[in-house]
Design an enzyme around this catalytic site. Structure first.
Site, PDB file in Angstrom:
ATOM      1  N   SER A   1      98.016  11.903  12.041  1.00  0.00           N
ATOM      2  CA  SER A   1      97.569  13.293  12.106  1.00  0.00           C
ATOM      3  C   SER A   1      96.906  13.522  13.450  1.00  0.00           C
ATOM      4  O   SER A   1      96.407  12.578  14.079  1.00  0.00           O
ATOM      5  CB  SER A   1      96.567  13.579  10.983  1.00  0.00           C
ATOM      6  OG  SER A   1      95.935  14.838  11.173  1.00  0.00           O
TER       7      SER A   1
ATOM      8  N   TYR B   1      88.729  11.258   6.273  1.00  0.00           N
ATOM      9  CA  TYR B   1      90.161  11.360   6.582  1.00  0.00           C
ATOM     10  C   TYR B   1      90.390  11.037   8.053  1.00  0.00           C
ATOM     11  O   TYR B   1      91.290  10.274   8.412  1.00  0.00           O
ATOM     12  CB  TYR B   1      90.651  12.768   6.259  1.00  0.00           C
ATOM     13  CG  TYR B   1      92.135  12.981   6.457  1.00  0.00           C
ATOM     14  CD1 TYR B   1      93.056  12.440   5.566  1.00  0.00           C
ATOM     15  CD2 TYR B   1      92.611  13.738   7.523  1.00  0.00           C
ATOM     16  CE1 TYR B   1      94.421  12.645   5.732  1.00  0.00           C
ATOM     17  CE2 TYR B   1      93.962  13.943   7.698  1.00  0.00           C
ATOM     18  CZ  TYR B   1      94.862  13.404   6.809  1.00  0.00           C
ATOM     19  OH  TYR B   1      96.213  13.599   6.988  1.00  0.00           O
TER      20      TYR B   1
END
Length: 265
Positions: A130, A143
């Site tokens: 990501s 995350y």
């Protein structure tokens, strides 16, 4: 002969889109899911069981995989989930689970495949990371930590695997229209001191997601890496990501000010 490609987390989101597109393009795709019987009849590719949180599942899935195929050409690490929330409000156990699944689960699956890649002296590992693995944002601390950890791990691993003709590449998407937010786990602990910031973050996130792009761009980026013999390590995709990375490297203060400006609207 068709190339065999394993896609973890292929029952939804990027994983499902990637697996479907690869199948349409003529590859022999094997997807994984915690509950393959739930999705097996609805997808055109083979699904096998894999739970990244289970040592037993990970240790046995490789054996099941190579009963289905004689050789694996490409591993696409995609499985994972998102814990959203203010860092201090997230219970440590939930944060630990985020790292256990996204980081350690991915590493364990990769390690289960590596002996086969080394033996055949070929292979390609593509990991869906990501942009948050490169540039952190509020409300995504654990995350971001899991994705930063993956970036660092695979950055080292690619050097170690070079002599075995095994390539390593990362896909770093920005915000795209997938179900990752709907499937995220949000903490229920609320510290009043953060109420104002929490509201600003929600507004910022809603605005960001309203402008999110079609996830087919991520699928196209993955296909490009699949087709490239020696892909580059970093493959960012999404509107504004190049500018974001440049700002991080050369003018992080400006990036930080832009994020804070959005939160203070």
């Amino acid at each position: 002969m068709k190339q065999n490609i394993l896609v973890t987390g292929a029952s939804s989101g990027f994983g499902l889109l990637i697996a479907n597109k690869l199948h349409q393009n003529g590859y022999n795709v094997i997807g994984t899911s915690r509950n393959p019987e739930k999705y097996g009849a609805t997808v055109p590719f083979k699904m096998i069981a894999l739970d990244l949180d289970s040592e037993q599942s990970i240790s046995s899935f490789s054996e099941r995989l190579f009963k289905e195929i004689p050789k694996l050409d490409i591993l696409i690490n995609n499985a994972g989930f998102l814990v959203a929330g203010i860092a201090e409000e997230i219970p440590i156990e939930l944060g630990r689970q985020q790292l256990e699944t996204n980081f350690w689960g991915t590493i364990k699956v990769t390690n289960a495949i590596l002996p086969h890649f080394r033996k055949q002296k070929s292979g390609k590992i593509i990991t869906v990371s990501s942009i948050i693995g490169l540039v952190s944002f509020p409300n995504t601390a654990y995350y971001a930590a899991s994705k930063h950890a993956l970036e660092g791990y695979f950055k080292s691993l690619r050097y170690e695997l070079n002599e075995f003709n095994i390539s390593v590449a990362m896909i770093e998407p920005a915000a795209f229209k997938t179900n990752v937010i709907n499937n995220s786990i949000a903490t229920i602990n609320r510290i009043p001191d953060y109420d104002s910031l929490r509201n600003k973050i929600q507004k910022f996130s809603d605005e960001l997601l309203s402008k999110a792009e079609d996830p087919k761009l991520v699928v196209e980026k993955v296909i490009k890496v699949v087709l490239t013999d020696q892909p580059k390590f970093r493959n960012i995709v999404g509107k504004g990501t190049s500018v974001m990375i440049n700002l991080q490297h050369f003018a992080y203060g400006i990036l930080e000010k832009n994020v804070l400006k959005q939160l203070n609207k």
